[in-house]
Enzyme design. Structure first.
Site, PDB file in Angstrom:
ATOM      1  N   CYS A  53       6.871  54.764  29.957  1.00  0.00           N
ATOM      2  CA  CYS A  53       7.687  54.658  31.169  1.00  0.00           C
ATOM      3  C   CYS A  53       9.012  53.939  30.935  1.00  0.00           C
ATOM      4  CB  CYS A  53       6.896  53.953  32.262  1.00  0.00           C
ATOM      5  SG  CYS A  53       5.250  54.662  32.491  1.00  0.00           S
TER       6      CYS A  53
ATOM      7  N   HIS B 283      10.176  47.752  38.372  1.00  0.00           N
ATOM      8  CA  HIS B 283       9.299  48.816  37.882  1.00  0.00           C
ATOM      9  C   HIS B 283       8.363  49.228  39.026  1.00  0.00           C
ATOM     10  CE1 HIS B 283       7.423  51.312  34.939  1.00  0.00           C
ATOM     11  NE2 HIS B 283       6.253  50.722  35.053  1.00  0.00           N
TER      12      HIS B 283
ATOM     13  N   GLU C 213       4.905  41.601  37.704  1.00  0.00           N
ATOM     14  CA  GLU C 213       6.362  41.667  37.787  1.00  0.00           C
ATOM     15  C   GLU C 213       6.914  40.635  38.762  1.00  0.00           C
ATOM     16  OE1 GLU C 213       9.932  44.988  37.881  1.00  0.00           O
ATOM     17  OE2 GLU C 213       7.917  45.569  38.515  1.00  0.00           O
TER      18      GLU C 213
ATOM     19  N   LYS D 156      10.248  53.790  43.413  1.00  0.00           N
ATOM     20  CA  LYS D 156       9.046  54.608  43.180  1.00  0.00           C
ATOM     21  C   LYS D 156       8.249  54.807  44.468  1.00  0.00           C
ATOM     22  CE  LYS D 156       8.257  53.546  38.283  1.00  0.00           C
ATOM     23  NZ  LYS D 156       9.294  52.523  38.027  1.00  0.00           N
TER      24      LYS D 156
ATOM     25  N   HIS E  77       6.438  58.078  40.422  1.00  0.00           N
ATOM     26  CA  HIS E  77       6.700  57.570  39.073  1.00  0.00           C
ATOM     27  C   HIS E  77       7.049  58.727  38.149  1.00  0.00           C
ATOM     28  CE1 HIS E  77       6.759  55.241  35.589  1.00  0.00           C
ATOM     29  NE2 HIS E  77       5.599  54.634  35.648  1.00  0.00           N
TER      30      HIS E  77
ATOM     31  N   PHE F 277       3.239  51.931  29.225  1.00  0.00           N
ATOM     32  CA  PHE F 277       1.957  51.809  28.539  1.00  0.00           C
ATOM     33  C   PHE F 277       2.217  51.507  27.056  1.00  0.00           C
ATOM     34  CE2 PHE F 277      -0.724  54.825  31.434  1.00  0.00           C
ATOM     35  CZ  PHE F 277      -0.691  53.867  32.425  1.00  0.00           C
TER      36      PHE F 277
END
Length: 416
Positions: free
Chosen positions: A164, A304, A315, A336, A341, A402
């Site tokens: 990502c 994010h 976060e 998002k 996403h 990831f």
């Protein structure tokens, strides 16, 4: 002295708008791009919705022969790059092609191509008959190749793959190549086309996706107590980055300046973030250091913010660690909540959302917030549900992937 890097063109193809103008409108109107999956029969899947592109037909943008030989993720790359170049006013015939590059990002590449080919070979009787376009369609680096071939750019050419964080890493690579005097112009950004059977099935089996099938438009709810995973999206975003003097020499309209970048690794887990946001806090601090800025210089963070139980908490902790008391003066939001996403393309369209915030002097909302999460500091301003107007001169865009990949960029209002 670092060579200064400015943004002169933008292209966007997203679930809430098929151009930068439409995307920007969707952002500030809090439009959700989620809906039932139309690309295949998802009736037996645990998650039956996604953020698909709306009314996108590659024939409206590309030659038939061209688009039929490339995977959708490459189609998205070419379409957004075209819009960005047109907006920039860049005459590619007058550019020194040896100093013009393409640095793109994609987390997966030709997912749809490989999935379809495997299905066809499984059903075929007799010897296998693979398409001669299989490999050129599926490899992730081909998107940058197609863009460079189309525009004749002969400088650095590659695709970053960091889940990502991919397209944020691509932007960072573009900035570095311009700063180091290897390029004067770089087309950068990212694209992803993972709303496929395997894409939905694979992420669903990880319990990463929301299963709010009864109301998809309310499913992506970052920082809400009842969030249950992200919504998969598709599309792409492109930016034309130029060295400042190069842009000024051709009379370009300068949209913003990229002033800071950071990259770190959590070194913790293949999918879960560090619980204290260690890598996330370090990457934002590195970006601030690179920009020569203080926390108080930042006005808005496009986080994010995937709408996962662990990620949103980590976060928010990272923001508090880096920004201290100033964290409460920031506007923070997750686009998002609207776009879903876009995996490897997330960083590109979210950096673009940050530029939109600079242009509009407004922070786009985090939609779908209903219930406070006691594990997240309620004094942080996540711009819940409604756009908020304010003076915005500098933004941070965060992406975490990831594997523990973290990347951040700082973009500010251009000052000569």
């Amino acid at each position: 002295m670092k060579r200064r890097v400015v943004v002169t063109g933008i292209g966007a193809l997203t679930p809430i708008g098929n151009s930068y103008k439409e995307y920007k409108e969707g952002l500030f109107n809090g439009r959700s791009g989620a809906g039932p999956i139309t690309k295949f029969d998802a009736s037996l899947y645990k998650t039956r919705f996604a953020c698909e592109l709306k009314d996108f037909d590659p024939a409206n943008y590309l030659d038939r022969k061209e688009y039929r030989r490339i995977d959708p993720f490459s189609q998205f790359a070419l379409v957004t790059a075209k819009e960005a170049i047109e907006q920039s006013g860049l005459d590619v015939e007058k550019v020194d092609s040896s100093r013009a590059g393409v640095i793109w990002g994609s987390g997966i590449g030709g997912f749809e191509t490989i999935e379809q080919e495997i299905e066809e070979q499984t059903l075929r009787e007799g010897p296998p008959r693979y398409s001669p376009f299989l490999i050129p369609k599926l490899i992730a680096d081909i998107a940058a190749g197609h863009i460079s071939i189309k525009y004749g750019f002969q400088g650095p050419n590659y695709v970053t793959v960091s889940a990502c964080a991919s397209s944020t890493n691509a932007i960072i690579g573009a900035v570095d190549n311009i700063r180091l005097n290897r390029c004067d112009v770089v087309i950068t950004g990212g694209s992803e086309a993972s709303v496929t059977k395997a894409g939905i099935g694979g992420f669903s089996s990880m319990k990463a996706l929301s299963q709010r099938n009864d109301d998809p438009q309310l499913a992506s709810r970052p920082f809400d107590k009842d969030r249950d995973g992200f919504v998969l999206g598709e599309g792409g975003g492109a930016l034309i980055l130029e060295e400042l003097e190069h842009a000024k020499a051709r009379g370009a309209n300068i949209l913003a300046e990229v002033v800071g970048t950071g990259m770190t690794a959590d070194a913790h887990h293949i999918t879960a973030p560090h619980p204290d946001g260690l890598g996330a806090s370090r990457v934002m601090q590195f970006a601030l250091n690179d920009a020569g800025m203080n926390p108080e210089d930042i006005d808005y963070i496009n986080v994010h913010g995937t709408s996962t139980p662990l990620g949103d908490i980590a976060e928010s902790k990272a923001i508090l660690k880096v920004f201290g008391h100033h964290a409460y003066d920031l506007n923070i939001s997750s686009s998002k909540s609207m776009t879903g996403h876009l995996l490897g393309a997330a960083g590109a369209i979210e950096a673009i959302a940050g530029i939109a915030a600079l242009e509009a002097n407004a922070a786009p909302p985090t939609i779908n917030h209903f219930t406070k999460d006691e594990n997240i500091d309620s004094k942080l301003n996540f711009t819940f549900n409604t756009t908020q107007e304010r003076k915005i001169d500098a933004i941070v865009s965060n992406t975490f992937g990831f594997g523990g990949h973290n990347a951040s960029v700082i973009i500010k209002r251009f000052e000569s």
